[in-house]
Scaffold this motif. Sequence first.
Motif, PDB file in Angstrom:
ATOM      1  N   SER A 279       0.784  -1.198  -0.094  1.00 22.88           N
ATOM      2  CA  SER A 279       0.032  -0.038   0.011  1.00 22.88           C
ATOM      3  C   SER A 279       0.922   1.210   0.009  1.00 22.88           C
ATOM      4  O   SER A 279       0.424   2.404  -0.106  1.00 22.88           O
ATOM      5  CB  SER A 279      -0.921  -0.001   1.255  1.00 22.88           C
ATOM      6  OG  SER A 279      -0.195   0.077   2.418  1.00 22.88           O
ATOM      7  N   SER A 280       2.209   0.914   0.084  1.00 23.42           N
ATOM      8  CA  SER A 280       2.938   2.353   0.031  1.00 23.42           C
ATOM      9  C   SER A 280       3.205   2.637  -1.419  1.00 23.42           C
ATOM     10  O   SER A 280       4.001   3.783  -1.633  1.00 23.42           O
ATOM     11  CB  SER A 280       4.372   1.970   0.709  1.00 23.42           C
ATOM     12  OG  SER A 280       5.176   1.054   0.291  1.00 23.42           O
ATOM     13  N   HIS A 281       2.818   1.862  -2.341  1.00 23.44           N
ATOM     14  CA  HIS A 281       2.951   1.895  -3.806  1.00 23.44           C
ATOM     15  C   HIS A 281       1.907   2.523  -4.263  1.00 23.44           C
ATOM     16  O   HIS A 281       0.673   2.182  -4.343  1.00 23.44           O
ATOM     17  CB  HIS A 281       3.381   0.658  -4.549  1.00 23.44           C
ATOM     18  CG  HIS A 281       3.906   0.807  -5.840  1.00 23.44           C
ATOM     19  ND1 HIS A 281       3.019   1.005  -6.855  1.00 23.44           N
ATOM     20  CD2 HIS A 281       5.219   0.983  -6.405  1.00 23.44           C
ATOM     21  CE1 HIS A 281       3.720   1.147  -8.242  1.00 23.44           C
ATOM     22  NE2 HIS A 281       4.976   1.175  -7.624  1.00 23.44           N
ATOM     23  N   GLN A 282       1.799   3.695  -4.978  1.00 19.95           N
ATOM     24  CA  GLN A 282       0.735   4.441  -5.305  1.00 19.95           C
ATOM     25  C   GLN A 282       0.015   3.773  -6.558  1.00 19.95           C
ATOM     26  O   GLN A 282      -1.315   3.960  -6.561  1.00 19.95           O
ATOM     27  CB  GLN A 282       1.414   6.074  -6.385  1.00 19.95           C
ATOM     28  CG  GLN A 282       0.187   6.690  -6.742  1.00 19.95           C
ATOM     29  CD  GLN A 282      -0.634   7.359  -5.662  1.00 19.95           C
ATOM     30  OE1 GLN A 282      -0.213   7.880  -4.653  1.00 19.95           O
ATOM     31  NE2 GLN A 282      -1.925   7.314  -6.120  1.00 19.95           N
ATOM     32  N   ILE A 314      -6.957  -1.232   8.562  1.00 18.80           N
ATOM     33  CA  ILE A 314      -7.192   0.212   8.809  1.00 18.80           C
ATOM     34  C   ILE A 314      -5.999   0.885   8.391  1.00 18.80           C
ATOM     35  O   ILE A 314      -6.071   2.040   7.953  1.00 18.80           O
ATOM     36  CB  ILE A 314      -7.446   0.597  10.328  1.00 18.80           C
ATOM     37  CG1 ILE A 314      -8.061   1.949  10.524  1.00 18.80           C
ATOM     38  CG2 ILE A 314      -6.323   0.368  11.100  1.00 18.80           C
ATOM     39  CD1 ILE A 314      -9.349   1.977   9.945  1.00 18.80           C
ATOM     40  N   ALA A 315      -4.781   0.221   8.417  1.00 18.59           N
ATOM     41  CA  ALA A 315      -3.442   0.852   7.938  1.00 18.59           C
ATOM     42  C   ALA A 315      -3.768   1.022   6.427  1.00 18.59           C
ATOM     43  O   ALA A 315      -3.334   2.155   5.808  1.00 18.59           O
ATOM     44  CB  ALA A 315      -2.336   0.220   8.096  1.00 18.59           C
ATOM     45  N   ILE A 316      -4.290   0.118   5.794  1.00 13.84           N
ATOM     46  CA  ILE A 316      -4.457   0.148   4.263  1.00 13.84           C
ATOM     47  C   ILE A 316      -5.403   1.216   3.878  1.00 13.84           C
ATOM     48  O   ILE A 316      -5.235   2.058   2.907  1.00 13.84           O
ATOM     49  CB  ILE A 316      -4.887  -1.122   3.621  1.00 13.84           C
ATOM     50  CG1 ILE A 316      -3.687  -2.200   3.916  1.00 13.84           C
ATOM     51  CG2 ILE A 316      -5.341  -1.008   2.275  1.00 13.84           C
ATOM     52  CD1 ILE A 316      -4.247  -3.585   3.647  1.00 13.84           C
ATOM     53  N   LEU A 317      -6.660   1.190   4.812  1.00 10.99           N
ATOM     54  CA  LEU A 317      -7.430   2.326   4.364  1.00 10.99           C
ATOM     55  C   LEU A 317      -7.065   3.502   4.568  1.00 10.99           C
ATOM     56  O   LEU A 317      -7.463   4.655   3.954  1.00 10.99           O
ATOM     57  CB  LEU A 317      -8.792   1.944   5.273  1.00 10.99           C
ATOM     58  CG  LEU A 317      -9.325   0.800   4.723  1.00 10.99           C
ATOM     59  CD1 LEU A 317     -10.789   0.589   6.141  1.00 10.99           C
ATOM     60  CD2 LEU A 317     -10.438   1.170   3.712  1.00 10.99           C
ATOM     61  N   GLN A 318      -6.061   3.986   5.603  1.00 10.32           N
ATOM     62  CA  GLN A 318      -5.516   5.204   5.979  1.00 10.32           C
ATOM     63  C   GLN A 318      -4.730   5.770   4.694  1.00 10.32           C
ATOM     64  O   GLN A 318      -4.755   6.726   4.396  1.00 10.32           O
ATOM     65  CB  GLN A 318      -4.898   5.317   7.098  1.00 10.32           C
ATOM     66  CG  GLN A 318      -4.428   6.618   7.653  1.00 10.32           C
ATOM     67  CD  GLN A 318      -3.325   6.607   8.663  1.00 10.32           C
ATOM     68  OE1 GLN A 318      -2.446   5.965   8.870  1.00 10.32           O
ATOM     69  NE2 GLN A 318      -3.656   7.653   9.674  1.00 10.32           N
ATOM     70  N   ALA A 352      -4.175   0.509  15.826  1.00 11.38           N
ATOM     71  CA  ALA A 352      -5.557   0.629  15.148  1.00 11.38           C
ATOM     72  C   ALA A 352      -6.194   1.920  15.602  1.00 11.38           C
ATOM     73  O   ALA A 352      -6.708   2.584  14.883  1.00 11.38           O
ATOM     74  CB  ALA A 352      -6.418  -0.716  15.547  1.00 11.38           C
ATOM     75  N   LYS A 353      -6.340   2.306  16.867  1.00  9.84           N
ATOM     76  CA  LYS A 353      -7.090   3.468  17.185  1.00  9.84           C
ATOM     77  C   LYS A 353      -6.507   4.786  16.594  1.00  9.84           C
ATOM     78  O   LYS A 353      -7.085   5.825  16.143  1.00  9.84           O
ATOM     79  CB  LYS A 353      -6.653   3.646  18.738  1.00  9.84           C
ATOM     80  CG  LYS A 353      -7.635   2.692  19.695  1.00  9.84           C
ATOM     81  CD  LYS A 353      -7.342   2.895  21.039  1.00  9.84           C
ATOM     82  CE  LYS A 353      -8.531   2.064  21.977  1.00  9.84           C
ATOM     83  NZ  LYS A 353      -7.976   2.206  23.370  1.00  9.84           N
ATOM     84  N   ARG A 354      -4.854   4.676  16.600  1.00  2.08           N
ATOM     85  CA  ARG A 354      -4.438   5.916  15.879  1.00  2.08           C
ATOM     86  C   ARG A 354      -4.529   5.947  14.488  1.00  2.08           C
ATOM     87  O   ARG A 354      -4.889   7.035  13.961  1.00  2.08           O
ATOM     88  CB  ARG A 354      -2.783   5.702  16.061  1.00  2.08           C
ATOM     89  CG  ARG A 354      -2.060   6.650  15.527  1.00  2.08           C
ATOM     90  CD  ARG A 354      -0.513   6.533  16.111  1.00  2.08           C
ATOM     91  NE  ARG A 354       0.136   5.427  15.589  1.00  2.08           N
ATOM     92  CZ  ARG A 354       0.493   4.356  15.955  1.00  2.08           C
ATOM     93  NH1 ARG A 354       0.026   4.272  17.260  1.00  2.08           N
ATOM     94  NH2 ARG A 354       0.917   3.499  15.279  1.00  2.08           N
ATOM     95  N   LYS A 355      -4.553   4.784  13.879  1.00  2.00           N
ATOM     96  CA  LYS A 355      -4.966   4.944  12.342  1.00  2.00           C
ATOM     97  C   LYS A 355      -6.479   5.299  12.063  1.00  2.00           C
ATOM     98  O   LYS A 355      -6.688   5.943  11.122  1.00  2.00           O
ATOM     99  CB  LYS A 355      -4.980   3.454  11.730  1.00  2.00           C
ATOM    100  CG  LYS A 355      -3.446   2.961  11.779  1.00  2.00           C
ATOM    101  CD  LYS A 355      -2.402   3.792  10.884  1.00  2.00           C
ATOM    102  CE  LYS A 355      -0.829   3.172  10.981  1.00  2.00           C
ATOM    103  NZ  LYS A 355      -0.057   3.766  10.028  1.00  2.00           N
ATOM    104  N   ALA A 356      -7.170   4.759  12.783  1.00  2.00           N
ATOM    105  CA  ALA A 356      -8.627   5.255  12.616  1.00  2.00           C
ATOM    106  C   ALA A 356      -9.161   6.494  13.094  1.00  2.00           C
ATOM    107  O   ALA A 356      -9.705   7.054  12.491  1.00  2.00           O
ATOM    108  CB  ALA A 356      -9.608   4.184  13.685  1.00  2.00           C
ATOM    109  N   GLY A 357      -8.271   6.915  14.095  1.00  2.00           N
ATOM    110  CA  GLY A 357      -8.538   8.490  14.535  1.00  2.00           C
ATOM    111  C   GLY A 357      -7.927   9.410  13.254  1.00  2.00           C
ATOM    112  O   GLY A 357      -8.399  10.479  12.832  1.00  2.00           O
TER     113      GLY A 357
END
Length: 373
Positions: A279-282, A314-318, A352-357
């Motif tokens: 997910s770090s690749h555009q 959630i990391a991917i979604l962020q 997860a909280k940090r990413k979701a926030g």
Amino acid sequence: MRDPVIVASGQTYERTFIQKWLKAGNRTCPRTQQVLSHAVLTPNYLIREMIEKCCRTQGFEFSNHVHYINEEAVIEPDHGHFLSLLEKASSSALSEQKAAAKELRILTKKMPSFRVFFGEFSDAVPKLLKPICGSHSLGNVHPDLQEDVITTLLNISIHDNNKKLVAETPLVIPLLMRALRSGTIATRSNAAAALFTLSALDSNKELIGKSGALKPLVDLLEEGHPLAMKDVASAIFTLCVLQENKARAVKDGTVKVIVKKIVDRVYVDELLAILALLSSHQKAIQDMGELGAVPSLLSLIRETTCERNKENCIAILQTICLHDRTRLKEIKEEENRHKTISELAQNGTSRAKRKAGGILERLNRVVNITHTA
């Protein structure tokens, strides 16, 4: 310790125990993992004197009775047997090739010393591969012979000192790539496992990636055979740690294959980890959006009890939120219906909280900007 001896690495051990280690077929120093250049055990008189003095001080009886055996005989006979098997494996007789390959497979699995031997003889790996590298197609090779040779290659690649040698042998990676496409499922799975093992070295990651090995790995992943999935996913993940290989994997259609598997809830844990890495690749982000990954990831967060999977989702979604604004509306609508991200921001792990926030803040900013406009 009663009879301290020094091994070739300079470490000191009790004679009886290091002799057992060597007799078991080990050719490395137990502490340093350094390959021993010889099996001669040299008495450590200084340590022995210290032990004797300690025993006298503490009132213990010290026995001078020591059993000696010929240390050279512990491992030397294996060399001859090893070389004999290589000659048979590279002979022209199929029966000899099969028998030798089968025995090498067993020995390299059970005895670490036989893995070490492959690093000691420059022509050992080419001789092992000779029975299966003469044909343009592995389909013309006896399947049992192919499986035994590829599995032996996997076994010897486990030894750290062999990884560079094996990967840089010109025939190895092309043969592993061909084995990914043909042969028994055990052969194909072990070829993937060998690439995973070899890719522990960064230089090998680059070499394997440049060779085009990711495409047959992705194709095998798409087939989805249960016996191969773990090894294939592990190989792809490790290779994609290298930035250049992420681009190659995306180009080879990895995102499409993984999203489909995740939608079907197949091998989710490992495939989510790969998707998070990519997910770090555009272009990967773009592919995920077009393939409908967003609703699938959000529904997976609601369904799964695995905290690691929630974190990866959630990391991917962020990352999608940061780099693909066209998906913000889709995420906002889903959040209004199910409160998936809000729930995770309240009850998830700290990561997860940090990413979701972060996602919620971005969604709120977009809403405020829209209202202001």
